[in-house]
Enzyme design. Sequence first.
Site, mmCIF file in Angstrom:
data_model
loop_
_atom_site.group_PDB
_atom_site.id
_atom_site.type_symbol
_atom_site.label_atom_id
_atom_site.label_comp_id
_atom_site.label_asym_id
_atom_site.label_seq_id
_atom_site.Cartn_x
_atom_site.Cartn_y
_atom_site.Cartn_z
ATOM 1 N N CYS A 290 44.806 49.849 28.637
ATOM 2 C CA CYS A 290 44.925 50.965 29.338
ATOM 3 C C CYS A 290 44.954 50.738 31.197
ATOM 4 C CB CYS A 290 43.979 51.933 29.379
ATOM 5 S SG CYS A 290 43.549 52.424 27.403
ATOM 6 N N GLY B 48 50.235 49.827 29.714
ATOM 7 C CA GLY B 48 50.433 50.913 28.532
ATOM 8 C C GLY B 48 51.103 51.083 27.992
ATOM 9 N N ASN C 130 39.235 52.499 30.011
ATOM 10 C CA ASN C 130 39.767 51.726 30.141
ATOM 11 C C ASN C 130 38.763 50.284 30.137
ATOM 12 O OD1 ASN C 130 41.426 49.231 30.018
ATOM 13 N ND2 ASN C 130 41.754 49.663 31.995
ATOM 14 N N GLY C 131 38.923 49.924 28.679
ATOM 15 C CA GLY C 131 38.180 48.762 28.027
ATOM 16 C C GLY C 131 38.008 48.440 26.881
ATOM 17 N N TYR D 114 48.496 37.502 34.453
ATOM 18 C CA TYR D 114 49.569 38.124 33.656
ATOM 19 C C TYR D 114 49.639 39.673 33.692
ATOM 20 C CZ TYR D 114 52.140 40.310 29.113
ATOM 21 O OH TYR D 114 52.953 40.498 28.715
ATOM 22 N N SER E 273 55.904 38.484 34.914
ATOM 23 C CA SER E 273 54.530 37.572 35.680
ATOM 24 C C SER E 273 54.657 35.861 35.678
ATOM 25 C CB SER E 273 53.656 37.159 34.151
ATOM 26 O OG SER E 273 53.612 37.407 33.293
ATOM 27 N N CYS F 129 35.758 36.492 34.764
ATOM 28 C CA CYS F 129 34.883 36.359 32.969
ATOM 29 C C CYS F 129 36.664 34.984 32.174
ATOM 30 C CB CYS F 129 35.446 37.547 32.231
ATOM 31 S SG CYS F 129 35.358 37.139 30.796
#
Length: 472
Positions: free
Chosen positions: A13, A41, A115-116, A255, A296, A445
């Site tokens: 998102c 999205g 978003n998540g 990306y 990318s 992460c």
Amino acid sequence: MYDFGKDKLKEECGIIAMSVPNDKNLAKTAYFGLNALQHRGQMSSGIAVLNDGNISCYKDFGLVTEVFNDNILSLLKGNLCLGHVSQDQNATVFSNNAQPFVVNYSKGSLAIAFNGGIRNRNAIKAYLEKNGSVFSSTSDSEIIAHSIIQANNENIVDSIRYLLKTFVGGYALAVLTQDSIIAARDQYGIRPLCIGKVDGGYVIASESCAIDLVGGDFIRDVMPGEIVILKDGEIKSYETQTRIKKASCVFEYIYFARPDSTIDDVNVYEARAKSGKILAKEHPADADIVIGVPDSGTPSGIGYAEGSKIPYCGALIKNKYTGRTFVEPSKDKREMSLKIKLNPIKRLIDGKRVVLVDDSIVRGTTMKSLISNFRNAGAKEVHLRITCPPVYNSCDFGVIAPSGSALIANVMPIEKMAESLGADSLGFLSLKGLIESLKGRDGFCTGCLNGKYPVFETTNVLLSKFSGGKYE
């Protein structure tokens, strides 16, 4: 059957929220901001506005340019605005999954954009249902809405503080209330969110490129665990004291994000170019030209060319007008879809030894077809170079990814992978090299690469506290 969109990890998102007291046409401005976030999205798009205390929302399946036109935007009057684009494939089946999600309750109305991913969503949803909530979608935004309602705080900020303490995962969210925009980022800062200044007000967006496009000036990123409030042309910030350790999603830089965005003080283009230079040192190749896979892989390819002193060649053309690529029923149609999207220039490739640089390999199906196309165009050799380590794990933090068993890195060793893909050689950037490209610091992460997630198991969440409805 195969969906080319699933041969990459996909961000779910993009969010934009604006508060400009003297501008009732914010929906038209947010429209352009959503265009800048379209890469995050392509399944559904939506905009909600506040006008004279009433929230109006329009959303539908499709790209921003497909969903909105001048007539629709002219009807969405308001000086508080919330926009969203989604990659949620359920949105094409369940229309209620499209966002922003609007809910009416005893204290008024809310519109929520999210978003998540929430790891303990099932436990929270079960608790809410036990206490009377009825759900009409599978969207996490609706879970957030019911959580705010059941918390029953006089101040919504207190409810959101509790959410940040209770919801385990990586996420960014924005809530349009009847007098303000409230935005927040998870305690690890896994999903991005930033703040900008526009003439007469403020804007919050998933990426800084959206702030640029609406004519704003980037101020800073929302901090992990921070709540930001936009109201009456002013901005306020609240620390929730839940921040543990910053862990930005490393794939934003590899990306997901646009190269003209800066996330947590790291410019995406510079990071990709540097990763290419480091990759050239770690995995050199004896070749004639370097080609980056658009989009990318382009800055990484340029970086590899600089690092290796091999000329860069833009011999792979991406068709910008193909739109979304869905499941194709036959092998021939799958191959044709790839040729439509990415077509090598034969004159520049014929007889050449090529270094092909891309950001990642997930399943490998698209890359295998792409290398085959290079062979058919006359490439003498194809040396594949990837600017991140192999992807071994899926993600629960808002990334659409195949299961671990569908990832090519889990099926075969790198040596066999090169042979399977049809490459003469294959080299992945090391994790050390990747972190070096991100200014060489901690705070990312990398769970999909090495299994080390900042949140791995649901923490000791005492859902019974939720009935109290007060932040502790």
